[in-house]
Design an enzyme around this catalytic site. Structure first.
Site: not given
Ligand code: NAD
Length: 495
Positions: A176, A233, A235-236, A238, A255, A289, A390
């Site tokens: 996804k 994605g 933290t919340e 995750g 991650e 990130c 962040e």
């Molecule tokens: P996000 O958490 O909003 O979304 C990430 C993914 O999760 C998207 O595909 C989203 O549609 C999906 N998602 C959202 N809610 C969901 C749910 N309830 N169930 C299942 N899937 C769901 O994050 P974002 O805004 O797309 O990305 C930015 C974040 O990602 C930042 O916090 C960044 O630090 C983090 N990030 C971490 C790493 C790492 O390797 N640690 C790498 C890149 C980005």
């Protein structure tokens, strides 16, 4: 405008228009709509999961030996490398990143497939020490259907980091991509679909299911046939996915976010540190990130270092990712740009000094684009929200430190623990600091270096579990222990 944007999505081995809600993907450099992609529906997630479970059990896939599965990954690596230019153009259009970076990301995705293929060829079942009249060994088996959920910031590279080890492990994948950036993941899906077809393997081993987290992500995570989750994605998000995984008793790797310290000691090579600090936060327009977003500078050189840094940051070239001279592209989306701007307003209200940037650039060249100037702030304590949360944009906050204990206390005073940069000529100090800082990755006199062979993870609220490295394949497998009796002596209850 990149060529050949296809808006069909990949469901259970078939390309078709999704039955879910339409989502416009926008070129953030211009605001122009690139394409409308119809998301997957929850029913289509179910269809893809069922077909994926059948594909995992299909003898054409299930009975392959590891080196035979590796052929698929080698072929995907080859196809991805061949299409790197096109993948880069698509990703630049979709995310705003510079072409230099998106080309590197596409090649890194190819490298990940190649590395995982080689690791798979050399991964051995292991004999374990025998403690009786038997031979014991560990064998590794697929977990089943993997839900791979990614953010928008580096789609093709994060897709490869999950798909390659998951397929290497013998699984099927439901990918996804983030709703804002589905295009390059769909293009990678086409290459993998092609490779599966060429090798006569079940094409339902990969579905690419764009859409919102609320509908598609939720349906993937909750689906009973999805027995492993790989998530990158916020933290919340995750945390909520981890709660579902806990209730299903399935493994999940997470991650997550970061607020990484980048540390300049008084004995640093100043030229190297200036370049490294700028690259660490402002490349990818700070949407990384691992961005080094908190700068700690030894107090005795704070004014001179930060003064020179601000002079150089003010000269960074902001523009579209397609311009080879651009160093800082637009942010991924206008809504995200507004969220970054709101954080800088918050910093002002907390009493920050805005040393440069702090607004969108002006002029015709920026009309319609989601641009924000590289921004340096200071004058805030590490406890402020600006230093703790962040921002995920081109915003650096600078802080002085007095001595090593003060530095370590401030650097570790964060819920996050993803990465850290240390700039120093003193190798003993580098070693001490690297061991004391709470982070999954520490860079010394460099920043944002990556390798498919080096494990990547976060601690504290930055994540759980590891990606990359040889063990990445094992993380997508189940370990099973076998005991094989070798003695002719009668068993305890034999007549
Ligand atoms: P996000 O958490 O909003 O979304 C990430 C993914 O999760 C998207 O595909 C989203 O549609 C999906 N998602 C959202 N809610 C969901 C749910 N309830 N169930 C299942 N899937 C769901 O994050 P974002 O805004 O797309 O990305 C930015 C974040 O990602 C930042 O916090 C960044 O630090 C983090 N990030 C971490 C790493 C790492 O390797 N640690 C790498 C890149 C980005």
């Amino acid at each position: 405008m990149p060529h050949d944007i296809s808006t069909d999505i990949l469901i259970a081995g078939q390309w078709r228009r999704g039955a879910g809600e339409p989502v416009e993907t926008v070129d953030p450099a211009t605001g122009e709509v690139l394409a409308t992609v119809h998301s997957a529906s929850a029913d289509e997630v179910d269809e893809a999961a069922r077909a994926a479970a059948l594909a995992v059990a299909d003898p054409a896939w299930r009975d392959l030996l590891p080196h035979q599965r590796a052929r698929l990954l080698y072929r995907v690596a080859e196809l991805t490398e061949g299409a790197a230019g096109e993948l880069a153009a698509l990703q630049t259009a979709d995310t705003g990143k510079t072409l230099t970076e998106t080309k590197a990301l596409a090649l890194s995705a190819a490298g990940t497939f190649r590395y995982m293929a080689a690791a798979l060829e050399t991964a051995e079942e292991t004999l374990t020490p025998s403690r009786g009249p038997y031979v014991t060994m560990s064998v590794y088996e697929p977990i089943g259907v993997v839900g791979a959920i990614n953010p928008w910031n580096s789609p093709v590279a994060s897709d490869a980091q999950k798909i390659a080890p998951a397929l290497a492990g013998g699984n099927a994948v439901l990918l996804k991509p983030a709703a804002w950036t589905p295009l390059v993941s769909l293009a990678l899906g086409r290459l993998i679909h092609q490779a599966l077809g060429e090798l006569g393997l079940p094409t339902a081993l990969l579905s690419v299911l764009p859409g919102s987290g609320r509908v598609v992500g939720d349906a993937i995570v909750h689906h009973p046939l999805v027995t492993r989750i790989g998530f990158t994605g916020g933290t919340e998000t995750g945390r909520s996915i981890a709660a579902v995984a806990a209730s299903k008793l399935i493994p999940a790797s997470l991650e997550l976010g970061g607020k990484s310290p980048t540390i300049v000691r008084a004995d640093a090579d100043v030229e190297q540190a200036l370049a490294g600090v700028m690259f660490g936060i402002f490349s990818s327009s700070g949407q990384s990130c691992i961005a080094g977003s908190r700068l700690f500078v030894a107090r005795e050189m704070y004014d001179s270092f930060v003064g020179e840094l601000v002079a150089r940051v003010s000269k960074l070239r902001v523009g579209p990712g397609t311009d080879p001279d651009t160093q800082v592209g637009p942010l991924v989306h206008h809504r995200h740009r507004d969220s970054v701007a709101a954080y800088v307003d918050l910093a002002r209200s907390e009493g920050a000094r805005v040393l440069c940037g702090g607004r969108a650039p002006e002029g015709d060249a920026y009309q319609g684009g989601a641009y924000y100037l590289p921004t340096v702030l200071d004058g805030l304590p590490n406890t402020s929200r600006t230093c703790q949360e962040e921002i995920f944009g081109p915003v650096l906050v600078a802080l002085p430190y007095d001595d090593e204990d003060d530095l370590v206390r401030q650097a570790n005073d964060s819920v996050y623990g993803l990465a850290c940069g240390i700039w120093t000529r003193d190798h003993r100090a580098a070693w001490r600091l690297a061991r004391r800082i709470e982070a999954g990755t520490v860079w010394i006199n460099t920043y944002k270096q990556f390798s498919a062979s080096t494990p990547f993870s976060g601690v504290k609220d930055s994540g759980l579990g590891t990606e990359k490295g040889r063990d990445a394949i094992r993380a997508y497998q189940r370990q099973k222990s076998l005991y094989w009796g070798t003695s002719d002596a009668p068993l305890p209850w034999a007549n």
